[in-house]
Design a protein around this motif. Structure first.
Motif, mmCIF file in Angstrom:
data_model
loop_
_atom_site.group_PDB
_atom_site.id
_atom_site.type_symbol
_atom_site.label_atom_id
_atom_site.label_comp_id
_atom_site.label_asym_id
_atom_site.label_seq_id
_atom_site.Cartn_x
_atom_site.Cartn_y
_atom_site.Cartn_z
ATOM 1 N N GLY A 290 46.390 -0.650 -30.295
ATOM 2 C CA GLY A 290 45.904 -0.322 -31.641
ATOM 3 C C GLY A 290 44.324 0.672 -31.247
ATOM 4 O O GLY A 290 43.746 1.371 -32.018
ATOM 5 N N GLU A 291 44.116 -0.279 -30.914
ATOM 6 C CA GLU A 291 41.951 -0.136 -29.670
ATOM 7 C C GLU A 291 42.195 1.003 -29.431
ATOM 8 O O GLU A 291 41.236 1.282 -29.885
ATOM 9 N N LEU A 292 42.535 1.666 -28.205
ATOM 10 C CA LEU A 292 42.768 2.752 -27.779
ATOM 11 C C LEU A 292 43.193 4.158 -28.273
ATOM 12 O O LEU A 292 42.115 4.658 -28.386
ATOM 13 N N THR A 293 43.845 3.925 -29.821
ATOM 14 C CA THR A 293 44.507 4.477 -30.306
ATOM 15 C C THR A 293 43.506 5.423 -30.689
ATOM 16 O O THR A 293 43.195 6.281 -31.773
ATOM 17 N N ARG A 294 42.152 3.823 -31.740
ATOM 18 C CA ARG A 294 41.702 4.499 -32.558
ATOM 19 C C ARG A 294 39.748 4.947 -31.757
ATOM 20 O O ARG A 294 39.390 5.455 -32.596
ATOM 21 N N GLN A 295 40.083 4.642 -30.605
ATOM 22 C CA GLN A 295 38.907 4.904 -29.670
ATOM 23 C C GLN A 295 39.247 6.354 -29.700
ATOM 24 O O GLN A 295 38.075 7.502 -29.645
ATOM 25 N N LEU A 296 40.688 7.143 -29.697
ATOM 26 C CA LEU A 296 40.679 8.456 -29.644
ATOM 27 C C LEU A 296 40.705 8.658 -30.480
ATOM 28 O O LEU A 296 40.226 10.562 -29.957
ATOM 29 N N GLU A 297 40.833 8.184 -31.775
ATOM 30 C CA GLU A 297 40.721 9.399 -32.334
ATOM 31 C C GLU A 297 39.150 9.702 -33.352
ATOM 32 O O GLU A 297 38.553 10.632 -33.037
ATOM 33 N N THR A 298 37.994 8.417 -32.853
ATOM 34 C CA THR A 298 36.508 8.555 -32.375
ATOM 35 C C THR A 298 36.865 10.201 -32.010
ATOM 36 O O THR A 298 35.600 10.661 -32.350
ATOM 37 N N LEU A 303 34.604 15.313 -30.869
ATOM 38 C CA LEU A 303 34.599 16.463 -30.047
ATOM 39 C C LEU A 303 34.370 17.520 -30.986
ATOM 40 O O LEU A 303 34.154 18.708 -31.083
ATOM 41 N N GLU A 304 35.056 17.681 -32.244
ATOM 42 C CA GLU A 304 35.453 18.707 -32.919
ATOM 43 C C GLU A 304 34.590 18.638 -33.341
ATOM 44 O O GLU A 304 33.886 19.771 -34.006
ATOM 45 N N ALA A 305 33.403 18.171 -33.698
ATOM 46 C CA ALA A 305 31.824 18.363 -34.428
ATOM 47 C C ALA A 305 30.889 18.589 -33.583
ATOM 48 O O ALA A 305 30.179 19.307 -34.255
ATOM 49 N N LEU A 306 31.024 18.381 -32.333
ATOM 50 C CA LEU A 306 30.153 19.714 -31.497
ATOM 51 C C LEU A 306 30.303 21.351 -32.031
ATOM 52 O O LEU A 306 30.882 21.820 -31.968
ATOM 53 N N PRO A 307 29.251 21.278 -31.470
ATOM 54 C CA PRO A 307 29.670 23.099 -31.605
ATOM 55 C C PRO A 307 29.350 23.936 -30.541
ATOM 56 O O PRO A 307 29.958 23.384 -29.718
ATOM 57 N N GLU A 308 30.492 24.867 -31.008
ATOM 58 C CA GLU A 308 30.735 25.852 -29.275
ATOM 59 C C GLU A 308 29.891 26.794 -28.901
ATOM 60 O O GLU A 308 29.124 26.947 -29.168
ATOM 61 N N GLU A 478 26.913 17.630 -22.712
ATOM 62 C CA GLU A 478 28.639 16.431 -23.818
ATOM 63 C C GLU A 478 29.063 17.214 -23.715
ATOM 64 O O GLU A 478 29.939 15.660 -24.310
ATOM 65 N N ARG A 479 29.635 18.254 -23.986
ATOM 66 C CA ARG A 479 30.914 18.491 -24.244
ATOM 67 C C ARG A 479 32.030 17.781 -23.389
ATOM 68 O O ARG A 479 32.997 17.578 -23.413
ATOM 69 N N ARG A 480 31.244 18.464 -21.760
ATOM 70 C CA ARG A 480 32.238 17.763 -20.403
ATOM 71 C C ARG A 480 32.366 16.462 -20.797
ATOM 72 O O ARG A 480 33.322 15.752 -20.713
#
Length: 677
Positions: A290-298, A303-308, A478-480
């Motif tokens: 459960g903790e790993l899943t939460r960290q993965l979603e975070t 990653l999605e919030a970072l600009p291309e 940062e993206r990497r």
């Protein structure tokens, strides 16, 4: 448990196989698995017990010094003492007249100390002793235990009087007990009683396993006023009374039942602990997942919030590809360089060897031509001058030195020899020229490979620098970092929902579950066989207990029930009573008559394994009247009449009540108000 269940006697194969089949059927396991589990846990079939063994005390002797009696002057010298007694089969008695501190119980305790190795003497009495000697016969072989005692600590040995061999030596309390334990278990054909006990204060701890050995068995030899809450012996823990009951009656399957019961309790505790660990591990894995899943979603949201990154990302990917290709090329160049260097070095070694061979051939040809032209003038051995006569022989075809026949020289031989040497030298020179050419070509290839390796290494250096430059872009770095975090978390989640998912089924406890089921079935099957063998025997024993109990003053005794667990239920005066609810006097009388009845039946049937020595301390308790005491002693005398090899040693302060009942010469009576020693 030194033998597996497959190592039983031939005549027991039928009952043992039936027992194994029953266990297999109950546990729903194959017979092969049943055998393996029972062997692993030391459980084997005891369908019949070995023949009984007999112990007979023939002499007890001790000496020492004790303090002066109270009331004498303080500087009075210690009082030396010595005791010697030679009992035999039948009833023997140590008695005093109204004096309890006459040393009777100490004599009994010294006998028991020598037989079992464990001291029950009071500390002050033990400190008085200086030398102790007890002789006994075990299965017609006489032995002697002899020891010196210093400060209450024994040092001595056990010797066979038959052979004179020293069988046991000891120095100290613990060594003496351990030595007699091993000696007596072996000689009496007994096995340690396996036990298990739950540690106090820790409900989750595994049970502590152990063994009760000869000193515990020896409690079946001794009846006294202590421990009257137990039917037999002086210890109540670990099912000892039950074991002693089986010892008296020679019950088959009893050791098997005990071994299976102890093993099953240990395995059950291990199984419970394993289940708890499995449940805790599963809960921890679920919490971790459960903790790993939460960290993965975070991290995915981050990653999605970072600009291309556009061109920067493309440049970074290109730099990675360039570095990868350059590294591969550099590796190939290094391998080619190593191969070229190896070929070059090999050819150089060949060239050097051939050059030496050409030089050697040339020198050999020149030396041979030179030495054939020489004309010796003196002997090379002794410097004697070669005479004209010797030269004349050489003209005739004989060597001028050794007179051997010289070969006829011909032009053809000389030319052939010269041609052969010339041909060998030419071949070597030709081979040398070929290798020289190959070595020069290899040197060229080696130089090319070195240049290519240097160029490839330089390309790798430039690619690494380009990658580091691309990584300096803050957005790219940062993206990497986030991409790597997402990849790591995705792998961890996949691992715990895949490979570790089956662990929730706790497959690691299956062997324990199988063993627990098999041992339960084994204990149940052995218990049924042991109980069936004892039940009809106990009925006869119960009748004897009632008959003797009534004769010893328990007039209201109606019937008793002796359980297979060594429990005694009593009906008297129309009411049911437990053994522990009776008065001390009633307990003592029932204890003696029960022991007597068990011994009588064991002797009568020939299967009882009690060693035939019974020590009774103070049967004439205050609440036992003279008539009842006399009846108890009479019954013990009758018992020894029925079994001539049985020995009963009694200690009582009521010598006047029993004096007429003890056979002549078998009563040791202290003078009024005096000690036995």
């Amino acid at each position: 448990m030194s033998r597996s269940i497959t190592q039983v006697e031939d005549d027991a194969a039928g009952p043992v196989e039936a027992w194994l089949e029953e266990i297999a059927k109950t546990s729903q396991q194959l017979v092969k698995m049943v055998r393996e589990v029972l062997a692993e846990h030391g459980v084997r079939a005891h369908t019949a017990l070995p023949r009984p063994h007999r112990i007979l005390v023939t002499a007890v002797e001790f000496e020492g010094v004790r303090p002066a009696p109270d009331g004498q002057q303080q500087d009075a010298a210690d009082v030396p003492f010595r005791f010697h007694w030679e009992p035999g089969p039948g009833v023997w008695c140590l008695a005093s007249t109204g004096k309890n501190e006459a040393g009777k119980s100490s004599v009994l305790e010294i006998i028991l100390w020598c037989l079992r190795g464990r001291a029950g003497l009071q500390r002050d009495v033990r400190s008085w002793l200086r030398r102790v000697r007890t002789e006994f016969v075990l299965d017609d072989e006489p032995f002697v235990v002899e020891m010196t005692v210093t400060g209450g600590i024994p040092t001595g040995s056990v010797v066979s009087k038959q052979t004179g061999a020293e069988l046991v030596s000891f120095d100290g309390m613990k060594a003496f007990e351990e030595s007699m334990d091993a000696f007596m278990l072996d000689r009496l054909g007994l096995e340690p009683l396996r036990t298990q006990q739950k540690p106090r204060g820790d409900v989750e701890a595994l049970p502590v396993t152990g063994e009760l050995s000869w000193p515990s068995y020896a409690s079946g030899l001794y009846i006294n006023r202590k421990g009257l809450g137990h039917l037999l012996g002086n210890e109540s823990r670990n099912a000892l009374p039950t074991r002693l009951l089986e010892l008296f009656l020679g019950a088959p399957w009893a050791p098997t039942m005990v071994a299976a019961s102890v093993a099953q309790k240990v395995v059950a505790a291990q199984l419970s602990a394993a289940r708890q660990r499995a449940a805790a591990d599963a809960q921890a894995r679920r919490a971790q997942l459960g903790e790993l899943t939460r960290q993965l979603e975070t991290e995915r949201a981050r990653l999605e919030a970072l600009p291309e990154q556009g061109q920067a990302a493309a440049d970074l990917s290109a730099a990675y590809r360039t570095l990868t290709a350059a590294t591969a090329t550099a590796g190939e160049a290094q391998r080619a360089l190593a191969a070229a260097r190896l070929r070059h070095d090999t050819l150089e070694e060949q060239r050097h060897s051939l050059a030496q061979a050409v030089q050697t051939a040339q020198e050999a040809a020149l030396a041979q031509a030179f030495f054939h032209t020489l004309m010796p003038t003196v002997c090379p051995r002794c410097d004697t001058k070669v005479s004209k006569e010797q030269w004349a022989r050489e003209q005739e075809g004989h060597c001028s030195l050794c007179t051997s026949r010289l070969p006829e020289p011909t032009d053809h031989d000389h030319d052939a020899h010269g041609d052969e040497e010339t041909e060998t030298a030419d071949d070597l020179r030709q081979a040398l020229a070929g290798v020289q050419q190959e070595a020069e070509e290899a040197a060229g290839l080696l130089a090319t490979a070195q240049a290519q390796a240097l160029a490839a290494a330089d390309t790798v250096t430039r690619a690494e620098a380009a990658l580091q430059e691309a990584l300096k872009d803050p957005g790219t770095s940062e993206r990497r970092t986030v991409e790597l975090a997402v990849a790591r978390l995705e792998g961890a989640v996949a691992e715990r929902t895949g490979r570790y998912d089956d662990l929730d089924a706790a497959v690691d406890i299956t062997p324990l579950e199988v063993a627990n089921t098999i041992l339960k079935a084994a204990e149940k099957a052995a218990h049924a066989r042991r109980t069936a063998a004892l039940k009809h025997v106990l009925k006869d024993v119960e009748k004897d207990i009632v008959t003797m109990g009534r004769a010893l003053g328990l007039e209201m005794l109606q019937r008793v029930e002796l359980g297979t667990g060594a429990t005694l239920t009593v009906w008297k005066g129309g009411q049911q009573h437990t053994y522990g609810s009776l008065t001390e006097g009633e307990q003592l009388r029932l204890k003696i008559v029960t022991t007597t009845a068990l011994l009588r039946h064991g002797i009568r049937s020939g299967v009882g394994r009690h060693p035939g020595l019974l020590i009774v301390d103070s049967p004439g308790a205050e609440e036992v009247d003279s008539k009842d005491l006399r009846l108890m002693v009479q019954d013990l005398v009758k018992l020894t009449d029925m079994a001539p090899g049985l020995q009963v040693i009694i200690a009582t302060a009521r010598g006047e009540d029993v004096a007429s009942l003890i056979p002549e010469g078998q009563l040791r009576l202290a003078p009024p108000g005096a000690r036995l020693w």
